[in-house]
Every structure is written in structure tokens, then in C-alpha cells.
Motif scaffolding. Structure first.
Motif, PDB file in Angstrom:
ATOM      1  N   GLU A 164      32.304  21.686   5.029  1.00 54.53           N
ATOM      2  CA  GLU A 164      31.860  20.789   6.087  1.00 54.53           C
ATOM      3  C   GLU A 164      31.889  19.336   5.630  1.00 54.53           C
ATOM      4  N   TYR A 221      33.859  16.255   7.311  1.00 53.51           N
ATOM      5  CA  TYR A 221      33.054  15.101   7.715  1.00 53.51           C
ATOM      6  C   TYR A 221      33.644  13.822   7.127  1.00 53.51           C
ATOM      7  N   PHE A 241      34.075  19.862  14.676  1.00 49.47           N
ATOM      8  CA  PHE A 241      32.673  19.607  15.002  1.00 49.47           C
ATOM      9  C   PHE A 241      32.463  19.724  16.512  1.00 49.47           C
ATOM     10  N   TRP A 255      23.395  11.151   6.329  1.00 48.61           N
ATOM     11  CA  TRP A 255      23.614  12.468   5.697  1.00 48.61           C
ATOM     12  C   TRP A 255      22.300  13.049   5.134  1.00 48.61           C
ATOM     13  N   ILE A 258      23.461  14.213  11.317  1.00 46.87           N
ATOM     14  CA  ILE A 258      24.432  13.391  12.047  1.00 46.87           C
ATOM     15  C   ILE A 258      23.847  12.933  13.369  1.00 46.87           C
ATOM     16  N   VAL A 317      25.055  18.019   9.709  1.00 45.60           N
ATOM     17  CA  VAL A 317      26.513  18.139   9.698  1.00 45.60           C
ATOM     18  C   VAL A 317      26.917  19.603   9.637  1.00 45.60           C
TER      19      VAL A 317
END
Length: 335
Positions: free
Chosen positions: A2, A6, A68, A272, A275, A288
């Protein structure tokens, strides 16, 4: 996995802001009245890069949709005034640039120029509002959905949108110092330098409003990263102005490009591992990992992205190399 996606999303959107940023900055200068450069020469300088720059937005949106999907849904529903304004701006700019050469009359071309200017303003304000809205947090219900759209109508969001508008104006003027004939470079350098104080004021206003905002302070997980953003923007703008004063257009362009590349990754790092930060119920915040698609989907998308990224980078490098000179055929002063 992920985190990799990201970071890739941040890279693609930051690249779009850098490349699309000088598109919009050049478009804003069509509103400027006075002597050369004329609007036709201005758009000619932009022409070889214009459509290719928009590809990075398409790629970023593709990553958002595929990697996402939950974040994509909440962004479209919770930020739709800002997203709609930004996308409408992109459409208006593209249509205006493509269609202004078709009418035979000067009045018709002037109308299309105004369409381009409006589109550039909407795009810059819209994307600035999206980034600022993420940084200040959003009202989330217990099931994780964004409630209403009032969070995109705060003073901080408005100031951040104006700051991005000022940044793209400086970036566009600096780009033209590299592309238009050398005889016009000093005047363009003075124009770009004159826009820097306005950008500094806009960045300063957004920073003050962000510091005073309870929402922003509560949403930021890493305050040191958030503080780094305005400091880096100010440093980049001052470096650009100093380089323009010395006639080093390439250094100035690198500095303004850095200023536009920084917001997306630094905002992502400041938030972080979240999000979408909930301003109503911290427990409802979207991380995230929660926003990402399943690992099999991400792995499949990885095989598609492997050839995409080098192809995009290669195309951009080739385009800049082929059209690296001024429109009169002379080489600009980079360093």
C-alpha cells in the motif's frame, strides 16, 4: 505494498502539478495586456508539451481508481465542488487552447483566451482546495463516509487555493523565459520576479491560517513535516527570484518546479498513516491501508504499472529534449 502505491500516487500527482502547472501559469498570462509576447507566441511556446502534460493527471486518476477505490469514492463525494471546478478548468483550458486558432476574427480568439484564463484559475483553485481539504481533515460519519461539503469552504482552503494559483503563475512566467525568444527573456524574468512577492504573501497567509486552524493542527500526524512545507516553498520562491535576477532561467524553473512538486508528497507524509482524517470522530479516520484495494488487485496493477512509468518518463524526457530550445531556435541559459 500500500505504501508503494501511495508513493506512486503522490509522484504522479506531483508530476502533474509541475507539468500542468506551467500550462496553467502560461494560460493565466493570456490575461496580461501589453507589449510582446503576444498570445499566439505564448501558446506556441507551450504547444509541444501541452497534451503530454495532461497524461500525468490521467495516470494519477487511474491509480486512484484502481489502487484506492474507497479513497476515490470519498474524494468525489466529499470534495465534489473542488474536484468539479478543477476538472472543469482542465476541460476549458484544453478546449480553449485547441479552438482559439480556428476562428478567423481577433475578437473570437480573444474570447477563447478568456476561456483559457478562466479554466486555468478553476484548475489551480480546485486542486489547491483538494490538497488543503485533505490537510485540514474532513467530517466523517461512523461508517467512514464524508458528511457534507462545508469543509471545502473554510478560510484555510481558500487561502491554499490562492497560494497554488500564485505558484502556477510564477511557474508559467518562468517557463516562458526558457521558451520565448531571447530578446523577450529579460522582460519575462522581471514579470516572473514581480510575481514572487505575491506568491510569498499567499503562501504566508495560508500558513498563518493553517497554524490558527484547530482542524489542521488536529489532522496533522507529523507537525515537523507540515512545517517543512511552507519553509520549503518560501526557499524555492526566493531561489527562483535570485536565479531570475542573474539570468539563470533553468535554475529558476527548477526552483518553481520544486515548489509545485512539494505539496502533494509532504501533505501525504504529514497525514500518514491516515489519508482522510475525521474532524468529528478520530476513530472513523481512514488510513491508507483501509483505503487501498486488496493485495491481489494491487499486485495485478503492479504488472500494468511496470511498463507505464518508464514509458511516461521516457516520453517526457524525449519531448523536453526535442523541444529544448527557444521557439526562435536559440538555446536558453539554463545555469
Amino acid at each position: 505494498m500500500e505504501l508503494a502505491w501511495y508513493a506512486l500516487l503522490g509522484l504522479f500527482f506531483a508530476t502533474y502539478l509541475v507539468l500542468g502547472g506551467y500550462d496553467y501559469g502560461v494560460g493565466l498570462l493570456l490575461a496580461r495586456r501589453g507589449p510582446a509576447p503576444g498570445n499566439r507566441a505564448t501558446l506556441t511556446a507551450l504547444g509541444p508539451f501541452f497534451l503530454g502534460n495532461e497524461v500525468w493527471l490521467v495516470a494519477a486518476v487511474g491509480i486512484l481508481f484502481g489502487a484506492f477505490p474507497r479513497l476515490e469514492g470519498e474524494l468525489l463525494s466529499g470534495f465534489y465542488p473542488a474536484v468539479l471546478a478543477a476538472l472543469a478548468g482542465v476541460v476549458l483550458v484544453t478546449a480553449g487552447v485547441q479552438l482559439r486558432s480556428r476562428p478567423a476574427s481577433a475578437a473570437a480568439r480573444a474570447r477563447w483566451d478568456r476561456v483559457v484564463v478562466v479554466g486555468c484559475v478553476l484548475a489551480a483553485l480546485g486542486w489547491g482546495a483538494v490538497l488543503a481539504g485533505l490537510l485540514q481533515g474532513v467530517p466523517l460519519s461512523a461508517d467512514g463516509h464524508v458528511v457534507g461539503v462545508g469543509h471545502v469552504a473554510t478560510p484555510f482552503v481558500a487561502a491554499a487555493g490562492l497560494a497554488l494559483l500564485a505558484l502556477v503563475a510564477v511557474h508559467g512566467a518562468t517557463f516562458l523565459t526558457l521558451r520565448l525568444p531571447a530578446a523577450e527573456a529579460p522582460a519575462l524574468a522581471r514579470l516572473a520576479s514581480g510575481l514572487v512577492p505575491a506568491a510569498l504573501v499567499a503562501v504566508g497567509a495560508a500558513t498563518v491560517l493553517g497554524v490558527l486552524s484547530d482542524r489542521v493542527r488536529a489532522a496533522v500526524a507529523r507537525p515537523a513535516v507540515a512545517v517543512l512545507l511552507p519553509l520549503a516553498l518560501v526557499a524555492a520562491l526566493l531561489a527562483a527570484r535570485a536565479a531570475l535576477g542573474r539570468g539563470r532561467a533553468g535554475v529558476a524553473f527548477a526552483a518553481t518546479a520544486t515548489a509545485l512538486a512539494l505539496p502533494a508528497p509532504l501533505i501525504g507524509a504529514a497525514l500518514w498513516p491516515r489519508i482522510l482524517v475525521s474532524t468529528t470522530d478520530p476513530a472513523a479516520s481512514l488510513t491508507v491501508a483501509e483505503a487501498a484495494a486488496g493485495r491481489p488487485t494491487l499486485a495485478l496493477l503492479g504488472w500494468l504499472a511496470l511498463p507505464l512509468l518508464p514509458a511516461l518518463l521516457g516520453f517526457q524526457a524525449m519531448c523536453w529534449w526535442v523541444f529544448r530550445g527557444r521557439i526562435d531556435g536559440r538555446a536558453p541559459v539554463y545555469w
